[in-house]
Each structure stands twice: as C-alpha cells, then as structure tokens.
Design an enzyme around this catalytic site. Sequence first.
Site, PDB file in Angstrom:
ATOM      1  N   ARG A 158       0.840  -1.185   0.000  1.00  0.00           N
ATOM      2  CA  ARG A 158       0.000   0.000   0.000  1.00  0.00           C
ATOM      3  C   ARG A 158       0.881   1.242   0.000  1.00  0.00           C
ATOM      4  O   ARG A 158       1.862   1.322   0.732  1.00  0.00           O
ATOM      5  CB  ARG A 158      -0.917   0.022   1.247  1.00  0.00           C
ATOM      6  CG  ARG A 158      -2.109  -0.929   1.162  1.00  0.00           C
ATOM      7  CD  ARG A 158      -3.144  -0.431   0.163  1.00  0.00           C
ATOM      8  NE  ARG A 158      -4.323  -1.287   0.100  1.00  0.00           N
ATOM      9  CZ  ARG A 158      -4.485  -2.270  -0.754  1.00  0.00           C
ATOM     10  NH1 ARG A 158      -3.518  -2.556  -1.628  1.00  0.00           N
ATOM     11  NH2 ARG A 158      -5.597  -2.974  -0.771  1.00  0.00           N
ATOM     12  N   GLU A 200      -2.378   8.028  -6.261  1.00  0.00           N
ATOM     13  CA  GLU A 200      -2.426   7.281  -7.518  1.00  0.00           C
ATOM     14  C   GLU A 200      -3.472   7.883  -8.445  1.00  0.00           C
ATOM     15  O   GLU A 200      -4.581   8.188  -7.999  1.00  0.00           O
ATOM     16  CB  GLU A 200      -2.720   5.805  -7.245  1.00  0.00           C
ATOM     17  CG  GLU A 200      -1.597   5.122  -6.460  1.00  0.00           C
ATOM     18  CD  GLU A 200      -1.799   3.622  -6.307  1.00  0.00           C
ATOM     19  OE1 GLU A 200      -2.768   3.072  -6.865  1.00  0.00           O
ATOM     20  OE2 GLU A 200      -0.972   2.994  -5.628  1.00  0.00           O
ATOM     21  N   HIS A 257       0.668  -0.035 -10.206  1.00  0.00           N
ATOM     22  CA  HIS A 257      -0.232  -0.833  -9.358  1.00  0.00           C
ATOM     23  C   HIS A 257      -0.692  -2.099 -10.089  1.00  0.00           C
ATOM     24  O   HIS A 257      -1.873  -2.322 -10.331  1.00  0.00           O
ATOM     25  CB  HIS A 257      -1.442  -0.007  -8.917  1.00  0.00           C
ATOM     26  CG  HIS A 257      -2.031  -0.507  -7.623  1.00  0.00           C
ATOM     27  ND1 HIS A 257      -2.597   0.320  -6.679  1.00  0.00           N
ATOM     28  CD2 HIS A 257      -2.137  -1.764  -7.101  1.00  0.00           C
ATOM     29  CE1 HIS A 257      -3.033  -0.386  -5.653  1.00  0.00           C
ATOM     30  NE2 HIS A 257      -2.762  -1.655  -5.892  1.00  0.00           N
TER      31      HIS A 257
END
Length: 529
Positions: A231, A260, A279
Amino acid sequence: MKILVADKISPKGVEYLRKQAGFEVIEAYGSSPEKVLELVKDVHAIAVRSETKITKQVLEAAPLLKVVGRAGVGVDNVDVEAATERGVVVMNTPAGNTIATAELTFTHILCGARPVPQAAASMKNGEWNRKAFSGIELFRKTLGVIGLGRIGGEVAKRAQAFGMRVLAYDPYLAPSRAKAMQVEIATLDDILAQADYITVHMPLTEDTKYMIDEAAFEKCKKGLRIFNCARGGIIKESALVEALKSGKVAAAGLDVFEGEPLAKDSPLRSMPNVVLTPHLGASTAEAQESVGIEIAEQIADVLKGGVIRNAVNMPSIDEAAIKILGPYLDLGAKLGTLVQQISPQQISTLRITYWGKIVDLDANAITRSIQRGYLRRISGEQVNFVNAPSLMQRLGVQVETIKSNNDCGYTELMAVDVITPDGKIYSAQGTLIGKGGQPRIVNINSREVEVLAEGGLLVLENSDVPGMVGTIGTILGKDKVNIADMSLSRLTPGGTAYMVVRVDTEPSEAARKEIKALPAIKMAKFVQL
C-alpha cells in the site's frame, strides 16, 4: 434477479452469473457516475473492481440492492458504512491475488539486484554498455519482510529458495508460527540495521503510515534495496527520494504510491535506480480470472439465500439471526478492539468467556466479531467475519471459547482476555443494559468500571492520590476535550486506581504527553472503539 457488472471481470465470472446461476446480467463497463445511478434502479447486485465508485448516492438509488461484490482485496471504492446502514452485504476476494502480488514483489526484488529494465532500455537505444549495469546477487543476502501475512509469507518462501536469510517483522506473529515458516523473528530496528533488502507487506493503518520514514532510513545499511507492492504511504516517498539521492538506498521498486496515479512531476519518475509499475499487483490473467469467478459465485450464493462468504460488514449468518445477535456482535467487536489497544502487541492466547443468556445462543458469530475487533487495527481492510479466525491462526494466536454456567452477577456477560507468551493477562468485560441492548464496559484488567462502549476512551492507571480527577479534567479542558462520562475504580485506598474517561474528541498528542508525564500515572491509553 438482475446484476450490474460495472467493471470488467473475467468472462467466466459473467458466464457463471448468466448461465449457471440464471441471472439477468448487465455489462456496463466504463459507465459515468450519472449512468451508474440510472442503471442501479432495479438491480439486486453490483460487481465492481476498483474503477466504479459505489457511493452513498448509488446505494440510495438502488432500493432492491442486496449485495456489492468487489473482485479484489480492497473496498476503498465502496461506502461500506452506507451499505451496512441499508442492509447491503459488501464482499471482496482477499485471497485471489496472493500469488500474483508475491511474484510481482519478487520481480521487483530481482530488478533491484540486477538492473534489467535499465539495461533493456539501453539496448533499445542502440548501446552496449556492460559496465554500467553491474548488479549484486541475492544469494546469502538478508531480506527483511515487514508483515508476514499471506503475501509476505509467499515472498519469504521464494527468498529462501534463492538462498537468502529471511528476517520477519510482524509484531503480532507468534514465535511458533515463525519457526514453522523457517524465518527469524526480528524487531523493526533489527531489520533496518541488518537487511540488505526490505519488502513491506502491511496494510495501511494509522500505525503503519510512514513506517519507513527519514528516521528509519537513518538506521539502515548504506546500499539498502527497498520494495513496496502493498500500500502506498507505508514508505514515505519524500524520505525515499532523499535516501536515493544520498546513496543510503541503492535501488527501490514501487508498485503502489501515496497518490495514484503517480504525479507526472514526481521525482521518482526520473531516478535511474528506481523501477516503477502502475499498481500491477493483481494484474495477471490467473488472478483476474480467479477473483472474477470467485466474486460471481459469492454474489450468486447471497442472492439465492445461501452462505455469505468474505463479507466485510456482516457475519455469515441469515437475516433472522442478525436481528437477535446484532447487539452482541457490536459489543464483542468493541471488547476485542479495546483489549487489543490496552495489551502488548504479541500475544499467545485470546480467551473468550460467555455467561448468562449468551450461552444459549450460537456464539460463533460473536466469537468471530470479537476476533475481527481485535484484528481491526492490525490487519486493516482485509479482516472480516469470515477470515478473522484464519488471520488469528496465521499470527499463531490460539483462540479459546468458554461457555460458563457460574453466577457472574449479570443477566449476560462476555469477557475477552489476552494472554501474553510470558503469562500476563489483559482483559475487558461487557454486557448489554436496557431494552435496546446498550453495550456497556463493566471491567477492565480486573477493575470494575461502568462506561458506555462508544467513541473514545481514555484509560488510566494511577496511584490513588488526591486531586487526580481534577488534574485530568483540567488537562482535557485546556485541550478543549469534552468529557462525556467517567468511571473510577480502586481496590484499596491509597493503592492503584483506574479511571476510564469517555471523551467526545481525541486528546491531542501534547495533552496525552502531559497526562503520561504526571508522577502518579502508571499507564495511559487512548482507545478508539
């Protein structure tokens, strides 16, 4: 029944819902928020990944909605609280991306040791520069794994296969579990000081945010290589940038970021010794197929009145049982989180005892709720009623449940005790009072108290000297913290006393430091229920 598949999941999952389960399926990938509001008016279930936001407005626009299924781990794009209020089950698929994320992590580790992406880019530019891309080996190096859950455990296995020494920091992991996995338990400082490579696999919580910051990098070896596929925010990006510039960190690999998508002007983008991926943790064909099929099966089970699996907001029980058990589930969760916050990080046993009317109920859901409460601040968004027992087992914590017929002094009572490896016990007890079943805490660490189990509690252990109530009240008043309730307890005059203060807002760090600095204070904890 009608199901909206708002984000693209595995075609096999859609086929399962349409053909095998027999539902009407609407595939509406990439719909605008306004279009989603229109589509949900007559649907009974929604399947999403991470793109579509299931907001309070969406839930209010869907009067027939029974379940929201997230094909993946997180439920950040779902308003779980609003869904719970409307009786909508929210489910995820926490295990589907384990191998995919572990393999991506190890890919980053390999790229941190051998600069393959940089060398490949150089070759495509027509260069042949062998000296510029020299690397180091993994063999006999030390890997520090911060967080030894499902993914961290899989990374550790792969590191061992490469001949690495594995140090593991997980404050809730029992020594017996670490021994079975053939890893060495270490403190965070041990890992920072000894590791050649560090990989983080913690959920993002208040305790783990910026776990790796400027101070942490100062403790590390020069030439550290560090990786994060868990994370964003566990590693402080500004601190990482400075550590890369100074040479303290030789290489880094990141799949997740504080914000993000990663800002176009982020200095990380221009650093030659950093490998970045957008990601991609769960982005394998196998993982996407797995979570797509899994969420389709889970949705079908709920709509057909079957088992509720991987629910993040309710236990796996039917609606009739929920009405009876609801207050007990709430009390159990609060007792679990209370005892976790007043006890040491590492425990060996969680012991739950029931008295009175609870003994005649199916207490399995209550037991799971207590475990979920205990794990809430440890495992973050991943913990739910279904996986709480397995998470406790993974930590090496033994869970004992006792139903007692002895007289406890209450119509019904539940106690949660945690026992540390050296035999110390920390405990909390609670009951339900009144027609509506108001949850009350009636005992903390063998001291009788009585306070509403709601909001924030300041739990104090102090020498029984005059003026303590006034002193605490003055400090909180100066900090603009309003006291909602207070309970005092002592065994003998002049001995040790307990004070539990329920407050409307959390005391500031300065106020808490002032309280802890008082000579009479032996223990001061702020507990958020």
